[in-house]
Enzyme design. Structure first.
Site, PDB file in Angstrom:
ATOM      1  N   SER A  88     -60.584   1.378  42.012  1.00  0.00           N
ATOM      2  CA  SER A  88     -61.772   1.427  42.668  1.00  0.00           C
ATOM      3  C   SER A  88     -61.874  -0.015  43.315  1.00  0.00           C
ATOM      4  O   SER A  88     -61.443  -0.964  43.224  1.00  0.00           O
ATOM      5  CB  SER A  88     -62.824   1.091  41.462  1.00  0.00           C
ATOM      6  OG  SER A  88     -64.168   0.715  42.020  1.00  0.00           O
ATOM      7  N   HIS A  96     -57.695   4.595  51.807  1.00  0.00           N
ATOM      8  CA  HIS A  96     -58.285   3.688  50.809  1.00  0.00           C
ATOM      9  C   HIS A  96     -57.234   2.506  50.635  1.00  0.00           C
ATOM     10  O   HIS A  96     -56.022   2.645  50.088  1.00  0.00           O
ATOM     11  CB  HIS A  96     -58.596   4.434  49.763  1.00  0.00           C
ATOM     12  CG  HIS A  96     -59.584   3.420  48.600  1.00  0.00           C
ATOM     13  ND1 HIS A  96     -59.331   2.343  48.057  1.00  0.00           N
ATOM     14  CD2 HIS A  96     -60.943   3.599  48.259  1.00  0.00           C
ATOM     15  CE1 HIS A  96     -60.104   1.901  47.325  1.00  0.00           C
ATOM     16  NE2 HIS A  96     -61.158   2.395  47.535  1.00  0.00           N
ATOM     17  N   LEU A 119     -70.850   9.197  47.101  1.00  0.00           N
ATOM     18  CA  LEU A 119     -71.789   9.769  46.240  1.00  0.00           C
ATOM     19  C   LEU A 119     -73.215   9.748  46.687  1.00  0.00           C
ATOM     20  O   LEU A 119     -73.910  10.659  46.436  1.00  0.00           O
ATOM     21  CB  LEU A 119     -71.655   8.787  45.089  1.00  0.00           C
ATOM     22  CG  LEU A 119     -70.346   8.713  44.325  1.00  0.00           C
ATOM     23  CD1 LEU A 119     -70.532   7.842  43.177  1.00  0.00           C
ATOM     24  CD2 LEU A 119     -69.617   9.830  43.954  1.00  0.00           C
ATOM     25  N   ALA A 169     -72.933  17.334  45.956  1.00  0.00           N
ATOM     26  CA  ALA A 169     -73.501  17.954  46.851  1.00  0.00           C
ATOM     27  C   ALA A 169     -73.813  19.586  46.434  1.00  0.00           C
ATOM     28  O   ALA A 169     -75.042  20.022  46.460  1.00  0.00           O
ATOM     29  CB  ALA A 169     -72.828  18.071  48.333  1.00  0.00           C
ATOM     30  N   HIS A 199     -57.686   9.020  51.084  1.00  0.00           N
ATOM     31  CA  HIS A 199     -58.805   8.975  50.060  1.00  0.00           C
ATOM     32  C   HIS A 199     -60.036   9.994  50.339  1.00  0.00           C
ATOM     33  O   HIS A 199     -60.420  10.786  49.691  1.00  0.00           O
ATOM     34  CB  HIS A 199     -59.341   7.600  50.021  1.00  0.00           C
ATOM     35  CG  HIS A 199     -60.325   7.588  48.902  1.00  0.00           C
ATOM     36  ND1 HIS A 199     -60.308   7.958  47.313  1.00  0.00           N
ATOM     37  CD2 HIS A 199     -61.602   6.864  48.672  1.00  0.00           C
ATOM     38  CE1 HIS A 199     -61.130   7.784  46.775  1.00  0.00           C
ATOM     39  NE2 HIS A 199     -62.115   7.095  47.488  1.00  0.00           N
ATOM     40  N   ARG A 243     -65.864   5.317  56.031  1.00  0.00           N
ATOM     41  CA  ARG A 243     -67.146   5.361  55.322  1.00  0.00           C
ATOM     42  C   ARG A 243     -67.196   4.041  54.594  1.00  0.00           C
ATOM     43  O   ARG A 243     -65.892   3.545  54.062  1.00  0.00           O
ATOM     44  CB  ARG A 243     -66.838   6.584  54.280  1.00  0.00           C
ATOM     45  CG  ARG A 243     -67.939   6.608  53.237  1.00  0.00           C
ATOM     46  CD  ARG A 243     -67.850   7.672  52.572  1.00  0.00           C
ATOM     47  NE  ARG A 243     -66.723   8.054  51.659  1.00  0.00           N
ATOM     48  CZ  ARG A 243     -66.512   7.212  50.519  1.00  0.00           C
ATOM     49  NH1 ARG A 243     -67.333   6.255  49.947  1.00  0.00           N
ATOM     50  NH2 ARG A 243     -65.186   7.377  49.869  1.00  0.00           N
ATOM     51  N   ARG A 261     -62.980  -0.670  54.220  1.00  0.00           N
ATOM     52  CA  ARG A 261     -61.574  -0.297  53.939  1.00  0.00           C
ATOM     53  C   ARG A 261     -60.580  -0.155  54.927  1.00  0.00           C
ATOM     54  O   ARG A 261     -59.333  -0.407  54.783  1.00  0.00           O
ATOM     55  CB  ARG A 261     -61.807   1.382  53.230  1.00  0.00           C
ATOM     56  CG  ARG A 261     -62.578   1.136  52.002  1.00  0.00           C
ATOM     57  CD  ARG A 261     -62.977   2.286  51.434  1.00  0.00           C
ATOM     58  NE  ARG A 261     -63.826   2.448  50.070  1.00  0.00           N
ATOM     59  CZ  ARG A 261     -64.160   3.105  49.260  1.00  0.00           C
ATOM     60  NH1 ARG A 261     -64.119   4.675  49.802  1.00  0.00           N
ATOM     61  NH2 ARG A 261     -64.827   3.067  48.223  1.00  0.00           N
ATOM     62  N   GLY A 313     -69.607  19.992  43.256  1.00  0.00           N
ATOM     63  CA  GLY A 313     -69.516  18.804  43.072  1.00  0.00           C
ATOM     64  C   GLY A 313     -70.887  18.356  43.317  1.00  0.00           C
ATOM     65  O   GLY A 313     -71.901  18.704  43.193  1.00  0.00           O
TER      66      GLY A 313
END
Lengths: 260, 658
Positions: B284, B266, B462, B44, B422, B456, B330, B42
Site C-alpha cells: 500500500s 504503482h 474507492l 461501484a 495497478h 489517479r 504514483r 465491486g
C-alpha cells in the site's frame, strides 16, 4: 534466502461435476522453484496438462494475495495448507522439498457441493448473510460519521471479526462441517457496533436458522476452525454468538423474526 | 458524432446541486416495473445494485466470481479519501477537487471531479452507518492518514484492508436487497454481449460458467461496473479474473473507449521473482507515510542494506522532491524508481528494485511511545521494540503479506519494491450522467474514464466507485428512465436477443474448434511482455509502432493456434480465459494506437520524446488538452473523437511537487 528447485508428486482430487463421483489422480511436476506460490505450482501443472492435451485441474482463485477468499484447497489434510493464518494462494513452495508428495482435495462439506475437481459451491454463505448479516440502512439515510463515537477497543474488535474473508476453511477444518465461526464473525462484527444494535435480537436467530437449513453441522467446541482460519478469527466470537442467540430467544423478538 | 459531455451550466459548485434539483424522477410504482442490469459487484456495482434495489427498481446483478463479495475492490489496501476536514488541516471540497485535477495532470473533467469531491463526505457517513469498522482514535472518532499528492490528512482507512471492509459493507447491502427480492443475483456468470434494440441497450447475453449455458437477460438499462483492464499487461496487481471483456463488447457495439493508454503503474509492489510469476502484489501507498525510499549511492552495490551507512544512501525522492518527499504521486514515484534502476543503482538479485525502509519510523515511533509510557532511560534496542509494535498496529497485515511472499522480515530489513501495473484511468467514455455513447448503457467505477485524468491519486478509486454507485447513478439513471416508463419488458425471443446469442455461440465454437498447440496462458504472457516493454512506464513512437505490428501478428497466431481443452457445456476456466485474452489482444492494439497518437507526456503516460531536462513529464496543452474517445469501426479500425477539456476554475500549470 537460499532458493532451490524441486520435483514433486501430486495426488489431486478429480471430479467431473456435482453428479459424478471423483477420485485421486497422481501427477509429477518438476523444476518447481522454491520462490513460487502454491497456485503458481498448479499453473505449472496445468500448463503441462494442456501441453499433453489433457484437461487442467479446475481450482478457484482470484486475487492471489489472501483477501478475496476464493482459493480453497485442502492440502495434506489441512485447509489452506500448513502455514498458520494463511490462504492457499499465499503458501509458497519453500515449504516443500525435493521428492515430497502433496495431497490436494476440495473443501469437504455437504453444504459445499463439488462443482468440478477442487471447485466447490459456497453460495450457502451468501444465503446466511441474506438472513441478517447486514445493517438495514438505505443509501442517503446516514448522519455525520463522527456524530457516533465508538470506543477504540470496541471498533478494533469489530474490525477483527469483520476481517473474515468467507473462504470456508472453518467449515472444511471442522469434523462436523459447522459454519459457526463464519456466522459468529458476522454476528460479532455487527453486535459490537452501536449501528448493529436495532436488529440485534433477530439477527443471530435468523442467521443460525439459515445455517442449519443449509445443512452445516453443529459446533462441538473442537476449535479446528480457529486454528485453520487464515484471518485468525477468534473462538470468542462463537461464545458471543451463543450469547446473542440466547438473548434473542429470551427477548421473544426471535419468534417475530421467524414469523416475518 | 459530436461528443456531448452534458456538464450542467453554472458555477462549479452549483452544477451537481442544480442537476439533482432539476433532473426527472420516476415514481415508486413505475420503478417497480423498470428493470436494471448491473454487471460486476465491486464497490461501484454492489453499491449501485443495492441503492437501486432500495429505490424499488428490479435489479439483476452479475459477477463471474462465486460470490459478489470476491470482486477485486476487496484487495484495495490503503484507504478512501473524503473532504471531511476532521483534522482541521485546511481540507475542503475545493481542495480535494483541486488535488484530483492536478494529480490527474489536467486531463480530467472539472465537472465530474467536483461532484466526486462533493459526495466524498457522504460516502464516509454512509459506510459508517452500514457498519464499516474504520480505524478510530482513543476518543472514539475516526482516524485519518496521508496519501500521495496531497498535503492534508483526508484518508479514512481500516488497517491495510480498507477495500475489503468497504466492499463487505456494500455486499451486505446488496445481500439485504437479494433477501428482500429487489435484486436477483447471478454469480459465476460472465457477460459476453450487450443487446441493443432500436439504438438502446436493452439487455445482455451472459454465460453460466458452471453449466456453460448462454442466457438472455432483458433490462431497461445496463450498467457496466466491471473494473479495469490492467491484466492486459499479464502481470499486474489485479486479480487473475479481472478482465476487459464486458467493456470491450460494449465498445464493439458502439461505446467509445476513452483514453485507453492512461495506465497507472504503482510504485510500491513486490518485485518479480521469476518467469513463473502469475501476479504482482501491491504494498500500500500508505506505507510511504512512514517508509523512506532509497538506493545505494554507489552503482551495483551488492552489500546488505544494513551494511550501507546513512551517508551512502540516496533518498532520491526526498532529494528530488523536497516539498512532497516520499509522498509524491504514483506516476512520479514510479518513474523515479525506474530511472534509478535503469541507471544501475537497483538492488536485490534482479537489480530491478529499490528499498522501502521503516528503520527511521520504528525508531521515531519507539521514542514517542517511550515518552507516552514515561520511560526516559531506554536503550536503543528497547526503543526499537516499542516502535515495532506501533508499526505492526499500523501496517501489520502488509508486513505479514510481504514476509509470506518473499521470506524476508521487513521489520528487520527494508522491503524491496518496484513499480507494477495497478489501475487503468482509461475506460469507456461516459458523459456527466455516466452514460456511454450507447443510450441506456452506463459505465461506473474503474470501468469508465472520467475522474482521474492521466494519473489517479491514491485512495481515490474507492471514493469514485462508491460515489458512482451510491450517489450518482441513483439520480442520473432516473433522469433517463423517466422517459422509459411506457416501455414494457421486451421478451427475450426478440430477434436482437437471438442474434446476439448466436454471435456469442459462434465465437465460442470458433475458439474451441481451433485446437492448436499453444496454451491461452502462453499467449497472454506474450501479449503482456509486448505491452510492458513498449507501452509501459516509458513509451516512444518507434516502440509503439513495433508493438502494434507485433500485437497484430500475435492475434493472428492466437486465432489459428490456441489450444483450449475441455468442453463447451460445463465448467471450463480455460475457455473463459481464452475469451478474455482474445479481447485483451484487441484492446492492447488500441492502447498502443492511443499512446502513439498522444504526442505529449502527461501523468502515467510518459512518452520518452516529450520530457523536461530533468526528466519530468512534458505536457502539450495547446494540442492535447482533450479526451481521446475511440470509436470502433471494424477490425483494427478506430476513429478518434476529441472531447475538449475546458478548465474554468483550475488553471493548468506545470505540475510540480518540488
Amino acid at each position: 534466502m537460499q532458493h532451490y528447485n524441486m520435483n514433486l508428486n501430486l495426488k489431486v482430487w478429480r471430479q467431473k461435476n456435482s453428479k459424478t463421483s471423483g477420485a485421486f489422480e497422481t501427477f509429477k511436476v518438476s523444476n518447481i522453484s522454491s520462490e513460487m506460490s502454491f497456485l503458481e505450482m498448479f499453473d505449472v501443472l496445468n500448463e503441462q496438462l494442456v501441453a499433453e492435451g489433457k484437461e487442467p485441474v479446475a481450482f478457484d482463485h482470484d486475487c492471489r494475495e489472501g483477501i478475496c477468499g476464493m482459493c480453497s484447497m485442502h492440502i495434506n489434510g489441512r485447509a489452506h495448507g500448513p502455514w498458520s493464518k494463511n490462504t492457499t494462494c499465499q503458501l509458497h513452495m519453500r515449504e516443500y522439498k525435493d521428492g515430497d508428495t502433496i495431497v490436494v482435495e476440495p473443501w469437504r462439506a455437504d453444504a459445499f457441493p463439488v462443482i468440478k475437481d477442487l471447485v466447490v459451491d459456497r453460495s450457502s454463505f451468501d444465503r446466511i448473510i441474506q438472513a441478517g448479516g447486514y445493517i438495514s440502512v438505505n443509501t442517503g439515510n446516514a448522519q455525520d460519521a463522527n456524530a457516533l463515537p465508538i470506543e477504540k477497543q470496541q471498533a478494533d474488535d469489530a474490525f477483527a471479526a469483520a476481517a473474515c474473508i468467507g473462504c470456508g476453511a472453518c467449515v472444511a477444518a471442522c469434523p462436523n462441517a459447522s459454519a459457526m465461526l463464519f456466522v459468529s464473525a458476522k454476528v460479532s462484527h455487527l453486535a459490537l457496533l452501536p449501528q448493529g444494535d436495532p436488529e440485534r435480537k433477530t439477527r443471530a436467530f435468523n442467521m443460525v436458522n439459515q445455517m442449519d437449513a443449509e445443512g452445516f453441522g453443529s459446533c462441538t467446541n473442537i476449535g479446528a476452525c480457529e486454528a485453520e482460519c487464515p484471518k485468525g478469527i477468534s473462538l470468542e466470537n462463537i461464545a458471543r454468538l451463543n450469547r446473542e442467540y440466547v438473548g434473542s430467544m429470551l427477548s421473544g423478538s426471535a419468534v417475530e423474526g421467524l414469523q416475518q | 458524432m459530436p461528443l456531448n459531455s452534458k456538464i450542467p451550466a453554472g458555477p462549479i459548485d452549483a452544477k451537481w446541486k442544480t442537476y439533482k434539483a432539476t433532473c426527472k424522477l420516476v415514481n415508486p410504482a413505475n420503478k417497480r416495473s423498470l428493470e436494471v442490469i448491473v454487471v460486476g459487484t465491486g464497490l461501484a456495482g454492489a453499491s449501485a445494485a443495492a441503492s437501486l434495489g432500495e429505490m424499488g427498481y428490479k435489479v439483476k446483478a452479475f459477477c463471474f466470481q462465486d460470490s459478489p463479495r470476491r470482486a477485486h475492490s476487496i484487495a484495495a489496501q490503503g484507504g478512501i479519501n473524503a473532504a471531511k476536514n476532521y483534522q482541521n488541516d485546511g481540507d475542503s471540497t475545493y481542495r480535494l477537487f483541486y488535488d484530483t485535477i492536478k494529480g490527474g495532470d489536467y486531463r480530467a473533467r472539472e465537472g465530474n471531479v467536483h461532484r466526486l469531491a462533493e459526495v466524498s463526505a457522504n460516502i464516509i457517513d454512509q459506510c459508517v452507518a452500514a457498519g464499516v469498522p474504520f480505524a478510530r482514535e482513543y476518543g472514539g472518532l475516526l482516524s485519518n492518514r496521508s496519501f500521495g499528492g496531497t498535503q492534508v490528512q483526508r484518508t479514512f482507512y481500516a488497517a491495510g484492508q480498507t477495500g475489503q471492509q468497504l466492499l463487505i459493507g456494500a455486499y451486505q447491502g446488496l445481500e439485504r436487497q437479494v433477501a428482500l427480492g429487489t435484486v436477483t443475483m447471478y454469480s459465476r456468470h460472465e457477460m459476453l454481449e450487450v443487446v441493443i434494440i432500436d439504438g438502446k441497450a436493452r439487455g445482455i447475453i451472459a454465460r453460466n460458467l458452471v453449466t456453460g449455458e448462454l442466457e438472455r437477460h432483458f433490462g431497461h438499462a445496463v450498467l457496466l461496473c466491471t473494473g479495469g483492464y490492467g491484466n492486459v499487461f499479464y502481470l499486474s496487481t489485479n486479480a487473475m479474473g479481472s478482465n476487459v471483456t464486458a467493456a470491450w463488447k460494449a465498445h464493439k457495439k458502439g461505446a467509445f473507449f476513452g483514453n485507453p493508454c492512461f495506465t497507472q503503474i504503482h510504485p510500491t509492489c513486490i518485485p518479480v521473482s521469476g518467469d513463473h510469476q502469475s501476479k504482482l502484489t501491491l504494498m500500500s501507498e500508505s506505507l510511504r507515510n512512514d517508509g523512506r525510499i532509497w538506493v545505494p549511492k554507489k552503482q551495483n552495490d551488492t552489500r546488505k542494506p544494513v551494511d550501507i551507512a546513512e551517508e551512502e544512501r540516496d533518498y532520491y525522492l526526498e532529494r528530488r522532491y523536497p516539498a512532497f518527499g516520499n509522498l509524491v504521486p504514483r506516476d512520479v514515484a514510479s518513474r523515479a524508481a525506474k530511472e534509478r534502476c535503469d541507471a544501475g543503482y537497483g538492488v536485490g538479485s534482479s537489480k530491478m528494485a529499490v528499498y522501502l525502509d521503516f528503520g527511521a519510523a520504528i525508531e521515531r515511533y519507539g521514542k514517542i511511545e517511550a515518552n507516552k509510557q514515561g520511560k526516559h532511560n531506554l536503550s536503543k534496542d528497547e526503543i526499537i521494540v516499542l516502535g515495532k509494535a506501533v508499526v505492526k498496529e499500523k501496517y501489520g497485515n502488509l508486513f505479514d503479506m510481504y514476509e509470506k511472499i518473499t521470506g524476508e522480515n521487513p521489520y528487520e530489513t527494508p522491503m524491496r519494491i518496484y513499480p507494477a501495473v495497478h489501475y487503468t484511468m482509461g475506460g469507456l467514455w461516459v458523459d456527466y450522467e455516466l452514460m456511454t455513447t450507447v443510450p441506456g448503457l452506463y459505465a461506473l467505477g474503474e470501468a469508465n474514464f472520467s475522474d482521474h485524468g492521466a494519473n489517479r491519486l491514491g485512495a481515490s478509486a474507492l471514493m469514485q466507485g462508491l460515489a458512482d454507485g451510491y450517489f450518482v447513478i441513483p439520480y442520473t439513471l432516473g433522469n433517463n428512465l423517466a422517459d422509459d416508463i411506457r416501455t414494457k419488458a421486451i421478451p427475450t425471443d426478440h430477434p436482437a436477443f437471438v442474434a446476439a446469442e448466436k454471435e456469442v455461440a459462434d465465437r465460442i465454437n470458433k475458439l474451441m474448434s481451433i485446437k492448436g498447440t499453444e496454451s491461452v496462458e502462453s499467449f497472454h504472457k506474450r501479449l503482456g511482455k509486448i505491452m510492458w516493454d513498449k507501452c509501459g512506464m516509458g513509451r516512444n513512437a518507434e516502440g509503439l509502432k513495433q508493438a502494434i505490428e507485433e500485437i497484430k501478428a500475435l492475434r493472428k497466431e492466437f486465432w489459428s493456434n490456441v489450444r483450449i481443452p475441455g468442453d463447451i457445456d460445463g465448467f471450463n476456466p480455460e475457455l473463459d480465459k481464452a475469451g478474455r485474452v482474445a479481447d485483451f489482444i484487441e484492446l492492447g492494439e488500441l492502447m498502443c494506437i492511443d499512446a502513439l497518437n498522444r504526442n505529449e507526456s502527461c501523468g502515467g503516460h510518459f512518452r520518452e520524446e516529450y520530457q523536461t531536462e530533468d526528466g519530468e513529464a512534458l505536457r502539450d496543452d495547446a494540442n492535447y488538452m482533450f479526451v481521446s474517445a475511440w470509436e470502433y469501426k471494424g477490425d483494427s479500425q478506430y476513429e478518434l473523437h476529441k472531447e475538449p477539456l475546458n478548465y474554468e476554475v483550475v488553471h493548468p500549470s506545470s505540475r510540480s511537487y518540488k
